[in-house]
Design a protein around this motif. Structure first.
Motif, PDB file in Angstrom:
ATOM      1  N   MET A   1      28.182  32.602  31.177  1.00 36.78           N
ATOM      2  CA  MET A   1      29.433  33.094  30.624  1.00 36.78           C
ATOM      3  C   MET A   1      30.508  32.036  30.844  1.00 36.78           C
ATOM      4  O   MET A   1      30.672  31.532  31.928  1.00 36.78           O
ATOM      5  N   GLU A   2      31.251  31.730  29.835  1.00 36.67           N
ATOM      6  CA  GLU A   2      32.245  30.659  29.864  1.00 36.67           C
ATOM      7  C   GLU A   2      33.310  30.866  30.938  1.00 36.67           C
ATOM      8  O   GLU A   2      33.728  29.936  31.589  1.00 36.67           O
ATOM      9  N   ILE A   3      33.711  32.092  31.165  1.00 41.08           N
ATOM     10  CA  ILE A   3      34.796  32.339  32.103  1.00 41.08           C
ATOM     11  C   ILE A   3      34.424  31.933  33.523  1.00 41.08           C
ATOM     12  O   ILE A   3      35.266  31.495  34.283  1.00 41.08           O
ATOM     13  N   LYS A   4      33.170  32.052  33.867  1.00 41.71           N
ATOM     14  CA  LYS A   4      32.746  31.664  35.210  1.00 41.71           C
ATOM     15  C   LYS A   4      33.036  30.195  35.449  1.00 41.71           C
ATOM     16  O   LYS A   4      33.428  29.809  36.523  1.00 41.71           O
ATOM     17  N   LYS A   5      32.866  29.375  34.419  1.00 41.08           N
ATOM     18  CA  LYS A   5      33.176  27.958  34.538  1.00 41.08           C
ATOM     19  C   LYS A   5      34.669  27.758  34.778  1.00 41.08           C
ATOM     20  O   LYS A   5      35.065  26.916  35.549  1.00 41.08           O
ATOM     21  N   ASN A   6      35.488  28.554  34.112  1.00 38.85           N
ATOM     22  CA  ASN A   6      36.936  28.459  34.303  1.00 38.85           C
ATOM     23  C   ASN A   6      37.324  28.860  35.720  1.00 38.85           C
ATOM     24  O   ASN A   6      38.233  28.300  36.304  1.00 38.85           O
ATOM     25  N   TYR A   7      36.634  29.845  36.283  1.00 40.05           N
ATOM     26  CA  TYR A   7      36.925  30.278  37.633  1.00 40.05           C
ATOM     27  C   TYR A   7      36.594  29.202  38.655  1.00 40.05           C
ATOM     28  O   TYR A   7      37.202  29.137  39.704  1.00 40.05           O
TER      29      TYR A   7
ATOM     30  N   GLY B   1      36.613  38.476  32.674  1.00 35.25           N
ATOM     31  CA  GLY B   1      36.791  37.257  31.898  1.00 35.25           C
ATOM     32  C   GLY B   1      38.246  36.957  31.565  1.00 35.25           C
ATOM     33  O   GLY B   1      38.603  35.814  31.307  1.00 35.25           O
ATOM     34  N   GLN B   2      39.079  37.983  31.572  1.00 32.74           N
ATOM     35  CA  GLN B   2      40.494  37.807  31.257  1.00 32.74           C
ATOM     36  C   GLN B   2      41.386  37.838  32.499  1.00 32.74           C
ATOM     37  O   GLN B   2      42.587  37.618  32.407  1.00 32.74           O
ATOM     38  N   MET B   3      40.780  38.091  33.638  1.00 28.27           N
ATOM     39  CA  MET B   3      41.534  38.271  34.873  1.00 28.27           C
ATOM     40  C   MET B   3      41.940  36.924  35.470  1.00 28.27           C
ATOM     41  O   MET B   3      41.109  36.028  35.607  1.00 28.27           O
ATOM     42  N   PRO B   4      43.210  36.775  35.828  1.00 26.98           N
ATOM     43  CA  PRO B   4      43.633  35.552  36.521  1.00 26.98           C
ATOM     44  C   PRO B   4      42.907  35.418  37.861  1.00 26.98           C
ATOM     45  O   PRO B   4      42.583  36.431  38.498  1.00 26.98           O
ATOM     46  N   PRO B   5      42.648  34.203  38.297  1.00 25.13           N
ATOM     47  CA  PRO B   5      41.934  33.992  39.561  1.00 25.13           C
ATOM     48  C   PRO B   5      42.565  34.708  40.753  1.00 25.13           C
ATOM     49  O   PRO B   5      41.848  35.222  41.613  1.00 25.13           O
ATOM     50  N   GLU B   6      43.889  34.755  40.790  1.00 25.97           N
ATOM     51  CA  GLU B   6      44.562  35.416  41.917  1.00 25.97           C
ATOM     52  C   GLU B   6      44.214  36.902  41.950  1.00 25.97           C
ATOM     53  O   GLU B   6      43.981  37.475  43.012  1.00 25.97           O
ATOM     54  N   GLU B   7      44.186  37.535  40.791  1.00 24.29           N
ATOM     55  CA  GLU B   7      43.852  38.950  40.715  1.00 24.29           C
ATOM     56  C   GLU B   7      42.370  39.167  41.037  1.00 24.29           C
ATOM     57  O   GLU B   7      42.000  40.130  41.695  1.00 24.29           O
TER      58      GLU B   7
END
Length: 74
Positions: free
Chosen positions: A1-7, A58-64
């Protein structure tokens, strides 16, 4: 999943992502509702619920993400 890379830029690993999903799932309906932000249909297929959880994460900011991670994985 792409978002995991962003995290990963925020120090959040794929293992943490999966750990949070599992922990929320294991904590039950109220925890799932807490994560998705509304009362989900408890009669929907589990794959649909998991997809909703992935969409929210996937839409959640890292802080949250970290707030939820500490809440359910500590």
């Amino acid at each position: 999943m792409e978002i995991k890379k962003n995290y990963s830029n925020a120090g959040i690993t794929e293992e943490m992502y999966e750990e949070l999903k599992t922990a929320v799932w294991n904590c039950g309906v109220e925890a799932i509702d807490d994560l998705v932000g509304y009362e989900h249909d408890v009669n929907e297929d589990s794959s649909v619920t998991e997809c909703r959880m992935d969409m929210v994460l996937g839409q959640m900011p890292p802080e949250e993400f970290m707030v939820f991670y500490h809440k359910y994985c500590s």
